[in-house]
Scaffold this active site. Structure first.
Site, PDB file in Angstrom:
ATOM      1  N   LEU A 182      28.515   9.266 -20.398  1.00  0.00           N
ATOM      2  CA  LEU A 182      28.913  10.500 -21.100  1.00  0.00           C
ATOM      3  C   LEU A 182      30.265  10.261 -21.777  1.00  0.00           C
ATOM      4  CD1 LEU A 182      28.122  13.477 -21.605  1.00  0.00           C
ATOM      5  CD2 LEU A 182      29.503  14.070 -19.620  1.00  0.00           C
ATOM      6  N   HIS A 227      18.982   9.371 -30.627  1.00  0.00           N
ATOM      7  CA  HIS A 227      18.189   9.709 -29.438  1.00  0.00           C
ATOM      8  C   HIS A 227      16.707   9.507 -29.767  1.00  0.00           C
ATOM      9  CE1 HIS A 227      17.388  11.650 -25.601  1.00  0.00           C
ATOM     10  NE2 HIS A 227      16.346  12.208 -26.206  1.00  0.00           N
ATOM     11  N   LEU A 274      25.054   4.586 -22.317  1.00  0.00           N
ATOM     12  CA  LEU A 274      24.553   5.420 -21.222  1.00  0.00           C
ATOM     13  C   LEU A 274      25.644   6.118 -20.405  1.00  0.00           C
ATOM     14  CD1 LEU A 274      21.602   3.169 -19.976  1.00  0.00           C
ATOM     15  CD2 LEU A 274      21.556   5.148 -21.517  1.00  0.00           C
ATOM     16  N   SER A 303      19.196  -3.515 -29.857  1.00  0.00           N
ATOM     17  CA  SER A 303      18.414  -3.719 -31.084  1.00  0.00           C
ATOM     18  C   SER A 303      18.945  -2.840 -32.221  1.00  0.00           C
ATOM     19  CB  SER A 303      16.914  -3.479 -30.843  1.00  0.00           C
ATOM     20  OG  SER A 303      16.652  -2.122 -30.603  1.00  0.00           O
ATOM     21  N   ASN A 306      25.348   9.713 -32.441  1.00  0.00           N
ATOM     22  CA  ASN A 306      24.424   9.179 -31.431  1.00  0.00           C
ATOM     23  C   ASN A 306      23.021   9.174 -32.002  1.00  0.00           C
ATOM     24  OD1 ASN A 306      23.594   8.230 -28.852  1.00  0.00           O
ATOM     25  ND2 ASN A 306      22.866  10.287 -28.344  1.00  0.00           N
ATOM     26  N   ASP A 336      23.274  15.154 -25.946  1.00  0.00           N
ATOM     27  CA  ASP A 336      22.191  15.402 -26.912  1.00  0.00           C
ATOM     28  C   ASP A 336      22.197  16.792 -27.534  1.00  0.00           C
ATOM     29  OD1 ASP A 336      21.359  12.867 -26.173  1.00  0.00           O
ATOM     30  OD2 ASP A 336      19.982  13.627 -24.658  1.00  0.00           O
TER      31      ASP A 336
END
Ligand code: GRF
Length: 195
Positions: free
Chosen positions: A92, A109, A90, A18, A107, A150
């Site tokens: 690394l 999150h 998903l 999405s 990224n 993250d």
């Protein structure tokens, strides 16, 4: 696909896509930025159908290839991108790719990092943990990617209130709305600030 002097983005995604869709919509017909590839580790990812509908080339790179110490994106796709955008990816990101794209991988999150980030904190696990912790608010974080999940420099955070009746699913919807609103404009200003 037409190759121009526009800034070139690759989107990496493993799932529904999405966010990829909102980015494709935003840059469709953009005069200075173009999405040139969708890269996935998952041949069944919904994002691949979205790519097809926008006629964006797709590349499937299995997880074990990403995890190989000698990983090189150019072994799979010869384009040199200006920016790599992770949107629900998903796997690394290998150190070799970070070295090749320093400060050029973003990224998103679905929490207010550093809260509810790190290994195992993806998808519904994030929202379940936030609700379980009885947080009053959550939100989304857009950050640069480094070698720890993250933990790269935060570029933008937006929050939403959590109601007592919110389920993890409802919270996920609220956070996705923020993601769809803010990711593409942030990508645009990040890319165009470079000149
Ligand atoms: C989003 O919540 C994003 O924050 C996270 O993965 C999810 C991807 O959703 N990294 P979608 O595939 O873009 O719908």
């Amino acid at each position: 696909m037409e190759i121009t002097n526009k800034k070139k983005i690759a989107i990496f995604a493993s799932g529904n896509g999405s966010n990829a869709l909102s980015i494709l919509r935003y840059f469709h017909s953009h005069s200075r930025v173009q999405v040139l590839a969708i890269i996935s580790n998952n041949e069944n990812a919904g994002v691949l159908n979205i790519a097809k509908s926008y006629q964006i080339p797709t590349y499937i790179i299995p997880r074990k290839e990403f995890e190989a110490p000698s990983f090189k994106l150019t072994d799979f796709c010869s384009t040199k991108f200006d920016l790599i955008v992770l949107a629900g990816f998903l796997v690394l990101i290998p150190a070799t790719l970070i070295a090749q794209y320093p400060n050029k991988i973003l990224n998103i999150h679905p929490s207010l990092l550093p809260r509810f980030g790190g290994a195992g904190m993806y998808g519904k696990h994030v929202h379940q943990a936030v609700i379980r912790a009885a947080e009053q608010e959550s939100g989304m974080t857009i950050h640069l990617v480094n070698e720890d999940f993250d933990k790269g420099k935060i570029l933008l955070q937006k929050s939403c209130k959590i109601e007592a009746t919110d389920t993890p699913e409802r919270l996920s919807e609220k956070v996705l709305l923020l993601e769809h609103q803010y990711y593409a404009p942030l990508i645009e200003s990040f890319l165009l600030a470079e000149g």
